[in-house]
Every structure is written in structure tokens, then in C-alpha cells.
Design a protein around this motif. Sequence first.
Motif, PDB file in Angstrom:
ATOM      1  N   VAL A  19       6.668   0.149  -0.639  1.00 10.45           N
ATOM      2  CA  VAL A  19       7.541  -0.997  -0.377  1.00 10.45           C
ATOM      3  C   VAL A  19       8.210  -1.370  -1.692  1.00 10.45           C
ATOM      4  N   SER A  20       9.523  -1.578  -1.648  1.00  7.39           N
ATOM      5  CA  SER A  20      10.271  -2.009  -2.823  1.00  7.39           C
ATOM      6  C   SER A  20      10.611  -3.483  -2.708  1.00  7.39           C
ATOM      7  N   LEU A  21      10.102  -4.266  -3.643  1.00  6.66           N
ATOM      8  CA  LEU A  21      10.387  -5.708  -3.711  1.00  6.66           C
ATOM      9  C   LEU A  21      10.579  -6.103  -5.165  1.00  6.66           C
ATOM     10  N   GLU A  22      11.346  -7.139  -5.381  1.00  8.27           N
ATOM     11  CA  GLU A  22      11.503  -7.699  -6.704  1.00  8.27           C
ATOM     12  C   GLU A  22      10.173  -8.326  -7.136  1.00  8.27           C
ATOM     13  N   ASP A  23       9.958  -8.373  -8.450  1.00  6.96           N
ATOM     14  CA  ASP A  23       8.688  -8.858  -8.985  1.00  6.96           C
ATOM     15  C   ASP A  23       8.356 -10.272  -8.504  1.00  6.96           C
ATOM     16  N   ALA A  24       9.353 -11.126  -8.368  1.00  8.74           N
ATOM     17  CA  ALA A  24       9.102 -12.499  -7.911  1.00  8.74           C
ATOM     18  C   ALA A  24       8.443 -12.502  -6.533  1.00  8.74           C
ATOM     19  N   PHE A  25       8.859 -11.595  -5.654  1.00  4.98           N
ATOM     20  CA  PHE A  25       8.252 -11.519  -4.317  1.00  4.98           C
ATOM     21  C   PHE A  25       6.823 -11.001  -4.401  1.00  4.98           C
ATOM     22  N   TRP A  26       6.594  -9.976  -5.252  1.00  6.78           N
ATOM     23  CA  TRP A  26       5.229  -9.462  -5.415  1.00  6.78           C
ATOM     24  C   TRP A  26       4.300 -10.560  -5.925  1.00  6.78           C
ATOM     25  N   LYS A  27       4.789 -11.373  -6.863  1.00  4.13           N
ATOM     26  CA  LYS A  27       3.964 -12.441  -7.420  1.00  4.13           C
ATOM     27  C   LYS A  27       3.583 -13.466  -6.362  1.00  4.13           C
ATOM     28  N   VAL A  28       4.555 -13.905  -5.567  1.00  4.77           N
ATOM     29  CA  VAL A  28       4.260 -14.906  -4.536  1.00  4.77           C
ATOM     30  C   VAL A  28       3.336 -14.324  -3.476  1.00  4.77           C
ATOM     31  N   LEU A  29       3.546 -13.080  -3.098  1.00  6.99           N
ATOM     32  CA  LEU A  29       2.633 -12.454  -2.130  1.00  6.99           C
ATOM     33  C   LEU A  29       1.205 -12.452  -2.671  1.00  6.99           C
ATOM     34  N   GLN A  31      -0.061 -14.575  -4.881  1.00  7.51           N
ATOM     35  CA  GLN A  31      -0.539 -15.957  -4.876  1.00  7.51           C
ATOM     36  C   GLN A  31      -0.972 -16.375  -3.478  1.00  7.51           C
ATOM     37  N   LYS A  32      -0.170 -16.047  -2.480  1.00  4.38           N
ATOM     38  CA  LYS A  32      -0.493 -16.426  -1.101  1.00  4.38           C
ATOM     39  C   LYS A  32      -1.766 -15.726  -0.643  1.00  4.38           C
ATOM     40  N   ALA A  33      -1.927 -14.467  -1.019  1.00  3.16           N
ATOM     41  CA  ALA A  33      -3.137 -13.731  -0.646  1.00  3.16           C
ATOM     42  C   ALA A  33      -4.373 -14.390  -1.280  1.00  3.16           C
ATOM     43  N   ARG A  34      -4.271 -14.769  -2.553  1.00  2.00           N
ATOM     44  CA  ARG A  34      -5.397 -15.436  -3.216  1.00  2.00           C
ATOM     45  C   ARG A  34      -5.717 -16.766  -2.538  1.00  2.00           C
ATOM     46  N   GLU A  35      -4.681 -17.528  -2.170  1.00  2.00           N
ATOM     47  CA  GLU A  35      -4.895 -18.800  -1.481  1.00  2.00           C
ATOM     48  C   GLU A  35      -5.643 -18.598  -0.158  1.00  2.00           C
ATOM     49  N   LEU A  36      -5.370 -17.477   0.484  1.00  2.00           N
ATOM     50  CA  LEU A  36      -6.007 -17.169   1.766  1.00  2.00           C
ATOM     51  C   LEU A  36      -7.342 -16.454   1.598  1.00  2.00           C
ATOM     52  N   GLY A  37      -7.688 -16.101   0.354  1.00  2.00           N
ATOM     53  CA  GLY A  37      -8.963 -15.454   0.075  1.00  2.00           C
ATOM     54  C   GLY A  37      -9.053 -14.026   0.561  1.00  2.00           C
ATOM     55  N   ARG A  38      -7.945 -13.314   0.482  1.00  2.00           N
ATOM     56  CA  ARG A  38      -7.964 -11.904   0.903  1.00  2.00           C
ATOM     57  C   ARG A  38      -7.090 -11.071  -0.017  1.00  2.00           C
ATOM     58  N   PRO A  39      -7.250  -9.765   0.026  1.00  3.10           N
ATOM     59  CA  PRO A  39      -6.419  -8.895  -0.809  1.00  3.10           C
ATOM     60  C   PRO A  39      -4.954  -8.941  -0.353  1.00  3.10           C
ATOM     61  N   ARG A  40      -4.070  -8.714  -1.299  1.00  3.00           N
ATOM     62  CA  ARG A  40      -2.640  -8.679  -0.980  1.00  3.00           C
ATOM     63  C   ARG A  40      -2.355  -7.622   0.086  1.00  3.00           C
ATOM     64  N   ALA A  41      -3.028  -6.489   0.018  1.00  7.77           N
ATOM     65  CA  ALA A  41      -2.799  -5.431   1.009  1.00  7.77           C
ATOM     66  C   ALA A  41      -3.136  -5.914   2.420  1.00  7.77           C
ATOM     67  N   ILE A  47       1.326  -9.154   7.988  1.00  7.11           N
ATOM     68  CA  ILE A  47       2.769  -9.383   8.147  1.00  7.11           C
ATOM     69  C   ILE A  47       3.393  -8.195   8.870  1.00  7.11           C
ATOM     70  N   ASP A  48       2.960  -6.988   8.523  1.00  9.18           N
ATOM     71  CA  ASP A  48       3.480  -5.782   9.167  1.00  9.18           C
ATOM     72  C   ASP A  48       3.182  -5.778  10.665  1.00  9.18           C
ATOM     73  N   ARG A  49       1.970  -6.175  11.052  1.00  9.87           N
ATOM     74  CA  ARG A  49       1.601  -6.202  12.471  1.00  9.87           C
ATOM     75  C   ARG A  49       2.439  -7.210  13.262  1.00  9.87           C
ATOM     76  N   HIS A  72       5.982 -24.749   1.792  1.00  8.93           N
ATOM     77  CA  HIS A  72       4.798 -24.986   0.963  1.00  8.93           C
ATOM     78  C   HIS A  72       3.541 -24.699   1.759  1.00  8.93           C
ATOM     79  N   ASP A  73       3.599 -23.652   2.553  1.00  5.46           N
ATOM     80  CA  ASP A  73       2.523 -23.279   3.459  1.00  5.46           C
ATOM     81  C   ASP A  73       1.837 -22.033   2.924  1.00  5.46           C
ATOM     82  N   PRO A  74       0.493 -22.010   2.816  1.00  5.57           N
ATOM     83  CA  PRO A  74      -0.194 -20.839   2.284  1.00  5.57           C
ATOM     84  C   PRO A  74      -0.134 -19.619   3.187  1.00  5.57           C
ATOM     85  N   ALA A  75       0.214 -19.785   4.454  1.00  7.61           N
ATOM     86  CA  ALA A  75       0.289 -18.600   5.319  1.00  7.61           C
ATOM     87  C   ALA A  75       1.387 -18.735   6.306  1.00  7.61           C
TER      88      ALA A  75
END
Length: 75
Positions: A19-29, A31-41, A47-49, A72-75
Motif C-alpha cells: 500500500v502506498s500512502l504519504e507518511d502523515a497517513f501512516w502515522k495517523v493509522l 496512532q489509531k491502532a495504538r489507541e485501539l490496542g491492536r497492531p496497525r496491520a 478497514i479492508d474488510r 476525533h474518533d479513535p475508530a
Amino acid sequence: MLDAPAKRSVTIGGHRTSVSLEDAFWKVLGQKARELGRPRAALIAEIDRKRPPEVGLATALRLFVLDSVQNHDPA
């Protein structure tokens, strides 16, 4: 703030894809994964499903980030 997309490999449903994304998107993804307590993958796989087949994965990820930042929603 302006950077070229960075291609990263992720495993979704046991299959590797890039997947090609700008670094800003990778960073927020991340952060959101950490907020949800799961790996970014795992977040990317979720999201893919949920995305419609006519929407590409990179687009779905960008829209997820935009929505989560606007609401401002974690998921």
C-alpha cells in the motif's frame, strides 16, 4: 508536510500486499491502532474488510484517517 507516498507491505487475510500512502497517513493509522490496542496491520485488515469492492485500499485508508481526524474518533 508534502511528501511522496511510501510503499509498505502488509498482510491481510494471510496475503501480502503493498500500500502506498504519504507518511502523515501512516502515522495517523499507527496512532489509531495504538489507541485501539491492536497492531496497525490488524486495523488495516479491518478497514479492508469493510470497504466496498470499487474503493481501493489506499483510498479506504485515507478516508478512514480523514474521518477519524475530523470526528476525533479513535475508530
